[in-house]
Design an enzyme around this catalytic site. Structure first.
Site, PDB file in Angstrom:
ATOM      1  N   SER A 214       0.412  -1.305  -0.333  1.00 21.22           N
ATOM      2  CA  SER A 214       0.477  -0.448  -0.189  1.00 21.22           C
ATOM      3  C   SER A 214       1.208   1.185  -0.004  1.00 21.22           C
ATOM      4  CB  SER A 214      -0.833  -0.074   1.257  1.00 21.22           C
ATOM      5  OG  SER A 214      -1.377   1.327   1.435  1.00 21.22           O
TER       6      SER A 214
ATOM      7  N   TYR B 286      -2.598  -0.075  10.627  1.00 20.77           N
ATOM      8  CA  TYR B 286      -2.567   0.341   9.591  1.00 20.77           C
ATOM      9  C   TYR B 286      -1.351   0.291   7.995  1.00 20.77           C
ATOM     10  CZ  TYR B 286      -4.262  -0.382   4.731  1.00 20.77           C
ATOM     11  OH  TYR B 286      -3.964  -0.586   3.050  1.00 20.77           O
TER      12      TYR B 286
END
Length: 372
Positions: free
Chosen positions: A249, A262
Site C-alpha cells: 500500500s 494499518y
C-alpha cells in the site's frame, strides 16, 4: 523419492532407443522423452504435461486403457499393438502437422500461482490476468461464499482445469500449510505467490485498541510471513526459482493520520519482502512489492467501514471518496484492480526477470510516496 532420478534417466534412455529402432526417413524429430504417467506404490498415479488439461486427459486415457486391458484379460488375453505400428501412430505425419500449427505457449504456461485474498477485487483481477497468460491459479480467502463466487467468475475465463480454491485463514500456521498442500496436490507445486490478503482500519492513536492493532499485525504481517515462508520452502525444494509479489500500500511508505495500525503493518510488509529478496536471490526466487492507493471499485475493504473512516478523516461524504482520491493524485486518475493486476503480472513474468527487492507504486502519482 529414492531412485527416482535413475528411473527417469532409464526411461528416457529406453524411449530414445525405441525411437531409434522405429524411426523412418520421414519421421518427425524425437519428442519429449520424459514420462507423462507416474505410478507410485502407496501414493497413486500422477500425470505431468505442458498444462493441466493435457495432464488430466493423459490420466483419463491411462485409466481407460487399464480398464480395456482388464476387460480383455477377463475374456481372453490382452495383446498390445506391435512396436512399429504403435510408433507409426505416435509419429503420424498428419499428427505432427497438427502439433506444428498449435499456438505458441503463453508467457506463464506451466506456472502455478497462489493468490491470497483471492475473493476481493484486486485478487480476482490478478487471478484473471495470470490465467489469461496461461498460469494455473489457486485462490484462497477466509470468506468461503465470496471465494466460491470468485471461482465461478474465473472458471468462465480459463475453464475448470486451471482454477482451484481453498478456504483458509492465513493467520493460522496449520491452515497455511493446508493451502500449500492443496496447491501441490491439485497442480504440482507453486511457482508464483501473490500475497494480497488484506484489511484496513482507521482511528486516532489514542482510540486505537490493542485488538485492532493486533488484527492488523496478524493479517498484514504474520499472515504474509506464514504464506511466503511456506511458499519459499517449496520453491527451494523445486529448484526452479520463483516469484513472490506482495500487494502492499502507499501507506507503507507514507504515514497517514488516524491509521497507525494499518500504516505500520503495511510498512512491515515492504521490509519483509526485502528480507526475503535477500535470501531468495541465490535460489532464483525474486521478491517485489506493488503499492496500490485508493483502489475503490470492486474492493471489499472499501465497501466496509474503512470507506466511512477515510471519509470522516478527510471531512467528506462517503459518496465523494473516489472522486476525492482521483483529484488528489498527480495524474488525476482513478486506480482500478486491473491496474494492480498489470503491475503484478510484470513482476511475476520474465519481463522483470532481473528485478528483485523493488517497489512499484500504482497510485496515479503521489509525490510523498516517491521511493528513495
Amino acid at each position: 523419492m529414492a531412485g527416482l532420478d535413475q528411473a527417469l534417466s532409464d526411461y528416457r534412455a529406453d524411449y530414445t532407443a525405441y525411437y531409434e529402432r522405429c524411426k523412418r526417413d520421414t519421421s518427425p524429430k524425437i519428442r519429449d522423452a520424459n514420462p507423462i504417467i507416474y505410478l507410485i506404490p502407496g501414493v497413486g498415479m500422477l500425470s505431468f504435461a505442458k498444462d493441466k488439461a493435457t495432464a488430466r486427459i493423459a490420466g483419463e486415457f491411462y485409466v481407460n486403457a487399464i480398464n480395456v486391458m482388464r476387460g480383455a484379460n477377463g475374456v481372453d488375453e490382452y495383446v498390445g499393438l506391435p512396436e512399429q505400428e504403435a510408433f507409426d501412430i505416435e509419429y503420424w505425419l498428419l499428427e505432427e502437422a497438427k502439433l506444428q500449427r498449435m499456438p505458441k505457449p503463453k508467457s506463464l504456461a506451466g506456472r502455478i500461482a497462489l493468490v491470497t485474498g483471492g475473493a476481493g477485487g484486486i485478487g480476482q483481477a490478478v487471478a484473471r490476468q495470470l490465467l489469461q497468460e496461461g498460469a494455473c491459479v489457486m485462490l484462497t480467502d477466509i470468506d468461503a461464499e465470496a471465494l466460491a463466487g470468485a471461482r465461478d467468475n474465473l472458471v468462465k475465463v480459463a475453464g475448470k482445469d486451471n482454477v482451484a480454491t481453498v478456504q483458509a485463514n492465513i493467520t493460522s500456521e496449520e491452515e497455511v500449510g493446508g493451502i500449500l498442500s492443496a496447491a501441490a496436490l491439485r497442480f504440482g507445486g507453486v511457482d508464483l505467490l501473490v500475497s494480497n490478503a488484506g484489511i484496513a482500519s482507521a482511528a486516532p492513536l489514542d482510540e486505537t485498541s490493542l485488538e485492532v492493532w493486533k488484527r492488523n499485525q496478524d493479517i498484514l504481517v504474520t499472515g504474509y510471513f506464514l504464506v511466503s515462508r511456506n511458499a519459499f520452502r517449496i520453491m527451494k525444494q523445486q529448484k526452479l526459482g520463483g516469484s513472490i509479489v506482495f500487494v502492499g500500500s502507499k501507506n507503507g511508505l507514507v504515514a497517514s493520520a488516524g491509521a497507525s495500525a494499518y500504516c505500520t503493518a503495511k510498512a512491515a510488509e515492504i521490509h519483509l519482502a526485502r528480507c526475503i529478496a535477500l535470501e531468495g536471490a541465490e535460489h532464483g526466487i525474486r521478491v517485489n512489492v506493488v503499492n496500490p492507493d485508493a483502489v475503490i471499485r470492486g474492493s471489499r475493504i472499501w465497501d466496509g467501514k474503512w470507506k466511512e473512516e477515510r471519509a470522516a478523516s478527510n471531512k467528506i461524504d462517503t459518496d465523494d471518496v473516489e472522486e476525492f482520491y482521483r483529484k488528489r493524485s498527480m495524474l488525476k486518475k482513478s486506480v482500478f484492480p486491473e491496474d494492480i493486476a498489470e503491475a503484478v503480472y510484470f513482476f511475476v513474468s520474465e519481463k522483470s526477470g532481473k528485478s528483485t527487492g523493488n517497489v512499484l507504486n500504482v497510485d496515479a502519482g503521489n509525490a510523498a510516496a516517491f521511493t528513495r
